[in-house]
Design a protein around this motif. Structure first.
Motif, PDB file in Angstrom:
ATOM      1  N   ALA A  67       0.849  -1.195   0.000  1.00 18.96           N
ATOM      2  CA  ALA A  67       0.000   0.000   0.000  1.00 18.96           C
ATOM      3  C   ALA A  67       0.882   1.240   0.000  1.00 18.96           C
ATOM      4  O   ALA A  67       0.595   2.236  -0.687  1.00 18.96           O
ATOM      5  CB  ALA A  67      -0.914   0.005   1.223  1.00 18.96           C
ATOM      6  N   THR A  68       1.974   1.163   0.749  1.00 18.46           N
ATOM      7  CA  THR A  68       2.872   2.314   0.796  1.00 18.46           C
ATOM      8  C   THR A  68       3.538   2.528  -0.557  1.00 18.46           C
ATOM      9  O   THR A  68       3.688   3.655  -1.019  1.00 18.46           O
ATOM     10  CB  THR A  68       3.939   2.118   1.898  1.00 18.46           C
ATOM     11  N   VAL A  69       3.911   1.424  -1.207  1.00 18.30           N
ATOM     12  CA  VAL A  69       4.481   1.551  -2.550  1.00 18.30           C
ATOM     13  C   VAL A  69       3.492   2.291  -3.449  1.00 18.30           C
ATOM     14  O   VAL A  69       3.842   3.251  -4.143  1.00 18.30           O
ATOM     15  CB  VAL A  69       4.784   0.164  -3.162  1.00 18.30           C
ATOM     16  N   ASN A  70       2.241   1.844  -3.391  1.00 14.86           N
ATOM     17  CA  ASN A  70       1.224   2.478  -4.237  1.00 14.86           C
ATOM     18  C   ASN A  70       1.117   3.957  -3.947  1.00 14.86           C
ATOM     19  O   ASN A  70       1.064   4.797  -4.849  1.00 14.86           O
ATOM     20  CB  ASN A  70      -0.152   1.845  -3.991  1.00 14.86           C
ATOM     21  N   PHE A  71       1.076   4.254  -2.677  1.00 18.51           N
ATOM     22  CA  PHE A  71       0.893   5.650  -2.296  1.00 18.51           C
ATOM     23  C   PHE A  71       2.077   6.498  -2.771  1.00 18.51           C
ATOM     24  O   PHE A  71       1.907   7.544  -3.389  1.00 18.51           O
ATOM     25  CB  PHE A  71       0.731   5.792  -0.772  1.00 18.51           C
ATOM     26  N   LEU A  72       3.273   6.030  -2.488  1.00 18.25           N
ATOM     27  CA  LEU A  72       4.446   6.830  -2.848  1.00 18.25           C
ATOM     28  C   LEU A  72       4.540   7.019  -4.357  1.00 18.25           C
ATOM     29  O   LEU A  72       4.854   8.099  -4.850  1.00 18.25           O
ATOM     30  CB  LEU A  72       5.733   6.184  -2.309  1.00 18.25           C
ATOM     31  N   GLN A  73       4.228   5.956  -5.093  1.00 17.53           N
ATOM     32  CA  GLN A  73       4.287   6.072  -6.545  1.00 17.53           C
ATOM     33  C   GLN A  73       3.254   7.045  -7.067  1.00 17.53           C
ATOM     34  O   GLN A  73       3.501   7.833  -7.965  1.00 17.53           O
ATOM     35  CB  GLN A  73       4.039   4.709  -7.197  1.00 17.53           C
ATOM     36  N   LYS A  74       2.090   6.956  -6.455  1.00 19.03           N
ATOM     37  CA  LYS A  74       0.984   7.716  -6.999  1.00 19.03           C
ATOM     38  C   LYS A  74       1.072   9.197  -6.656  1.00 19.03           C
ATOM     39  O   LYS A  74       0.771  10.053  -7.477  1.00 19.03           O
ATOM     40  CB  LYS A  74      -0.307   7.152  -6.406  1.00 19.03           C
ATOM     41  N   PHE A  75       1.479   9.494  -5.452  1.00 13.75           N
ATOM     42  CA  PHE A  75       1.335  10.873  -5.006  1.00 13.75           C
ATOM     43  C   PHE A  75       2.636  11.635  -4.766  1.00 13.75           C
ATOM     44  O   PHE A  75       2.635  12.844  -4.708  1.00 13.75           O
ATOM     45  CB  PHE A  75       0.514  10.929  -3.718  1.00 13.75           C
ATOM     46  N   THR A  76       3.691  10.927  -4.565  1.00 13.29           N
ATOM     47  CA  THR A  76       4.866  11.694  -4.135  1.00 13.29           C
ATOM     48  C   THR A  76       6.090  11.459  -5.000  1.00 13.29           C
ATOM     49  O   THR A  76       7.152  11.968  -4.697  1.00 13.29           O
ATOM     50  CB  THR A  76       5.245  11.357  -2.677  1.00 13.29           C
ATOM     51  N   GLU A  77       5.940  10.705  -6.081  1.00 17.40           N
ATOM     52  CA  GLU A  77       7.130  10.294  -6.805  1.00 17.40           C
ATOM     53  C   GLU A  77       7.926  11.476  -7.373  1.00 17.40           C
ATOM     54  O   GLU A  77       9.155  11.544  -7.226  1.00 17.40           O
ATOM     55  CB  GLU A  77       6.774   9.315  -7.918  1.00 17.40           C
ATOM     56  N   GLY A  78       7.209  12.432  -7.969  1.00 19.69           N
ATOM     57  CA  GLY A  78       7.905  13.578  -8.564  1.00 19.69           C
ATOM     58  C   GLY A  78       8.695  14.329  -7.506  1.00 19.69           C
ATOM     59  O   GLY A  78       9.875  14.652  -7.673  1.00 19.69           O
ATOM     60  N   GLN A  79       8.012  14.578  -6.412  1.00 14.79           N
ATOM     61  CA  GLN A  79       8.638  15.324  -5.328  1.00 14.79           C
ATOM     62  C   GLN A  79       9.826  14.549  -4.742  1.00 14.79           C
ATOM     63  O   GLN A  79      10.874  15.114  -4.454  1.00 14.79           O
ATOM     64  CB  GLN A  79       7.574  15.561  -4.245  1.00 14.79           C
ATOM     65  N   LEU A  80       9.639  13.236  -4.600  1.00 15.20           N
ATOM     66  CA  LEU A  80      10.723  12.415  -4.053  1.00 15.20           C
ATOM     67  C   LEU A  80      11.961  12.461  -4.960  1.00 15.20           C
ATOM     68  O   LEU A  80      13.089  12.577  -4.484  1.00 15.20           O
ATOM     69  CB  LEU A  80      10.263  10.961  -3.905  1.00 15.20           C
ATOM     70  N   LYS A  81      11.709  12.384  -6.243  1.00 22.50           N
ATOM     71  CA  LYS A  81      12.846  12.414  -7.173  1.00 22.50           C
ATOM     72  C   LYS A  81      13.583  13.745  -7.080  1.00 22.50           C
ATOM     73  O   LYS A  81      14.810  13.786  -7.041  1.00 22.50           O
ATOM     74  CB  LYS A  81      12.372  12.190  -8.609  1.00 22.50           C
ATOM     75  N   ASN A  82      12.804  14.832  -7.040  1.00 21.46           N
ATOM     76  CA  ASN A  82      13.435  16.151  -6.922  1.00 21.46           C
ATOM     77  C   ASN A  82      14.278  16.233  -5.674  1.00 21.46           C
ATOM     78  O   ASN A  82      15.424  16.670  -5.680  1.00 21.46           O
ATOM     79  CB  ASN A  82      12.370  17.250  -6.793  1.00 21.46           C
ATOM     80  N   SER A  83      13.656  15.816  -4.599  1.00 21.60           N
ATOM     81  CA  SER A  83      14.291  15.969  -3.314  1.00 21.60           C
ATOM     82  C   SER A  83      15.524  15.064  -3.199  1.00 21.60           C
ATOM     83  O   SER A  83      16.580  15.480  -2.730  1.00 21.60           O
ATOM     84  CB  SER A  83      13.237  15.625  -2.268  1.00 21.60           C
ATOM     85  N   LEU A  84      15.374  13.832  -3.676  1.00 18.02           N
ATOM     86  CA  LEU A  84      16.523  12.916  -3.661  1.00 18.02           C
ATOM     87  C   LEU A  84      17.659  13.473  -4.517  1.00 18.02           C
ATOM     88  O   LEU A  84      18.827  13.431  -4.128  1.00 18.02           O
ATOM     89  CB  LEU A  84      16.107  11.542  -4.198  1.00 18.02           C
ATOM     90  N   SER A  85      17.299  14.017  -5.674  1.00 17.34           N
ATOM     91  CA  SER A  85      18.330  14.574  -6.559  1.00 17.34           C
ATOM     92  C   SER A  85      19.083  15.679  -5.840  1.00 17.34           C
ATOM     93  O   SER A  85      20.299  15.770  -5.893  1.00 17.34           O
ATOM     94  CB  SER A  85      17.706  15.150  -7.832  1.00 17.34           C
TER      95      SER A  85
END
Ligand code: ADP
Ligand code: MG
Length: 477
Positions: A67-85
């Motif tokens: 469920a967490t995978v789904n959530f992170l992929q669906k709602f936060t992936e763009g932001q996560l990539k930016n932030s990780l970068s």
């Protein structure tokens, strides 16, 4: 890609960075994510997450359930990539997720409750998170429809944006949003993007600032990779370009943008553009672009009225879990009129200066805000403008109106001003009374009531009021 590593020894081992480095990066990323989403959501989905490794442009995140995978992929992936970068110092192009058993099993009550409705249809992108053509959307997850307050001055733009989110590429294409700084253009535009991805995670949404587009274009020429550029921009389903006015005078970029626009438009891809001006008012913008921009829907956003400003402050307080008295919010709303970014800034300052005081009084809020408004002495508030016009109209002074005298020549203008403060500025009865010489709120109520009744009978009064309103609105424009 979702790996299943339940019970694997490899859980906390990183590939190329040591654990301390990964933990530090993840801590920073979480710190940033926390500022973008509500505390409950943050706790539910990020609680037991870990950064497992970074290899080149790929990051691996470990979570405890799908469920967490789904959530992170669906709602936060763009932001996560930016932030990780940002924090990894590497451009992170894709994220893989691994479902792993935690070292310390989560307590029962910490297990995320899966919203069945939300995940009834598993996101299609679940298994192709690493697909090479998947672009980061650059969307900020905090800009969504649900926290966008709708008032009279942004209603049209909001409705158009909603329609576009419902049916991208169908109704309003392009959608052109224009308005002054800090009025919600970027928020609304990104809300469309976030909503489209929420409904269909396979949709490629791309948000760029005008400068971002320009820089990318220039870089593609320098590196002699025009095809990469074309492939990137022409493969999107939804193209969001912010602050297009900055393309003025950049001929090469305009040329390229024209072709990008056409390629997307012809294949019914949705385009949204924002600007501080209508297309024809942007100097040094090619006529063929300006006419393309005008061919869909043009919607403006005007500075919010007092009710909307108050509603926005209220919403921001709820978001931050802070309680301020209504009249305090109303006061802030009368003081900051220009734009919503400043309004938010003022609220943040006030909250900061009140230092967690539990029941601040209006006076304390006034004081907390005082430095801020002193900084803009040149700026007349609507209150001042409106009072001046009424005083001029009746040839009286504000001191007279604030004073105790109850001569007929003063009573009428005082009532008219009270009526207008209520109806045009949305002030509360107590604050009207206070501003007009510390009168009781019942006095203000009676005055407003009296004018409302007389308006129905007297044409002269109606005309007088509408001429004051006209002057007021042209003075404010
Ligand atoms: P613009 O792009 O027009 O300069 P932004 O979209 O960046 O303005 O908005 C500035 C700030 O005000 C952002 O933090 C945004 O979330 C907030 N904001 C703007 N309009 C609204 C609104 N109608 N409701 C809630 N917040 C808003
Ligand atoms: Mg903006």
């Amino acid at each position: 890609m979702v790996n299943n590593k339940e019970g694997s020894d490899a859980f906390f081992t990183s590939l190329y960075m040591n654990d301390d480095q990964l933990n530090q990066i993840w801590k920073n990323v979480l710190g940033e994510m926390e500022t973008h989403i509500s505390p409950v959501v943050f706790k539910t989905w990020f609680k037991n997450s870990r950064l497992l490794g970074i290899t080149g442009s790929q990051a691996e995140i470990g979570v405890t359930n799908r469920a967490t995978v789904n959530f992170l992929q669906k709602f936060t992936e763009g932001q996560l990539k930016n932030s990780l970068s940002n924090f990894a110092g590497n451009y992170i192009q894709s994220i893989t997720y691994s479902v792993v058993a935690t070292a310390k099993p989560a307590k029962k009550d910490a297990v995320p409750v899966v919203d069945q409705q939300l995940f009834a249809d598993p996101p299609v992108r679940q298994n192709n998170a690493v697909s090479a053509h998947s672009l980061p959307s650059n969307l900020n997850p905090k800009y969504v429809f649900s926290n966008f307050i709708v008032g009279n001055r942004n209603r049209l733009a909001y409705a158009a944006a909603k329609a576009v989110a419902d049916q991208p590429g169908v109704m309003y294409n392009p959608l052109y949003l224009y308005g002054g700084v800090g009025l919600g253009k970027t928020h609304l535009m990104q809300a469309v993007g976030n909503e489209i991805i929420r409904r269909d995670p396979t949709k490629q949404v791309l948000y760029v600032s005008c400068e971002g587009f320009t820089n990318d274009y220039v870089a593609s020429i320098q590196r002699n990779r025009p095809d990469d550029f074309k492939r990137k921009y022409r493969s999107v389903d939804v193209f969001l370009v912010d602050d297009i006015q900055f393309m003025a005078g950049k001929d090469g970029t305009q040329e390229e943008f024209f072709h990008t626009f056409n390629a997307l438009y012809q294949t019914n891809k949705q385009i949204i553009i924002t600007s501080d001006k209508i297309p024809s008012e942007i100097k040094d913008l090619e006529e063929r672009l300006s006419s393309r921009f005008s061919s869909g829907m043009i919607a403006d956003i005007q500075p919010p009225d007092i009710e909307t400003r108050q509603a926005i402050l209220q919403a921001k307080c709820i978001e931050r879990n802070i309680l301020l008295p209504q009249e305090g919010l109303a006061y802030i709303a009368t003081q900051i009129e220009s734009n919503i970014r400043e309004l938010e800034g003022a609220l943040t300052t006030v909250i900061g200066r009140l230092e967690g005081k539990s029941n601040p009084t209006l006076e304390e809020i006034r004081q907390a805000l005082s430095g801020l408004t002193v900084n803009q002495p040149h700026k007349k508030t609507s209150f001042d403008i409106l009072s001046n016009i009424v005083c001029e109209q009746f040839s009286v002074s504000m001191d007279d109106l604030r004073g105790p005298c109850r001569q007929k020549e003063l009573v009428r203008p005082r009532q008219v001003l009270m009526y207008l403060l209520k109806h045009e500025l949305g002030m509360t009865f107590p604050s009207i009374g206070r501003e007009l010489g510390g009168r009781d709120h019942t006095t203000a109520m009676h005055a407003v009531d009296k004018i409302e009744k007389e308006m129905k009978k007297s044409n002269d009064l109606l005309q007088e009021l509408s001429s004051i309103k006209e002057r007021f609105y042209s003075a404010r424009a």
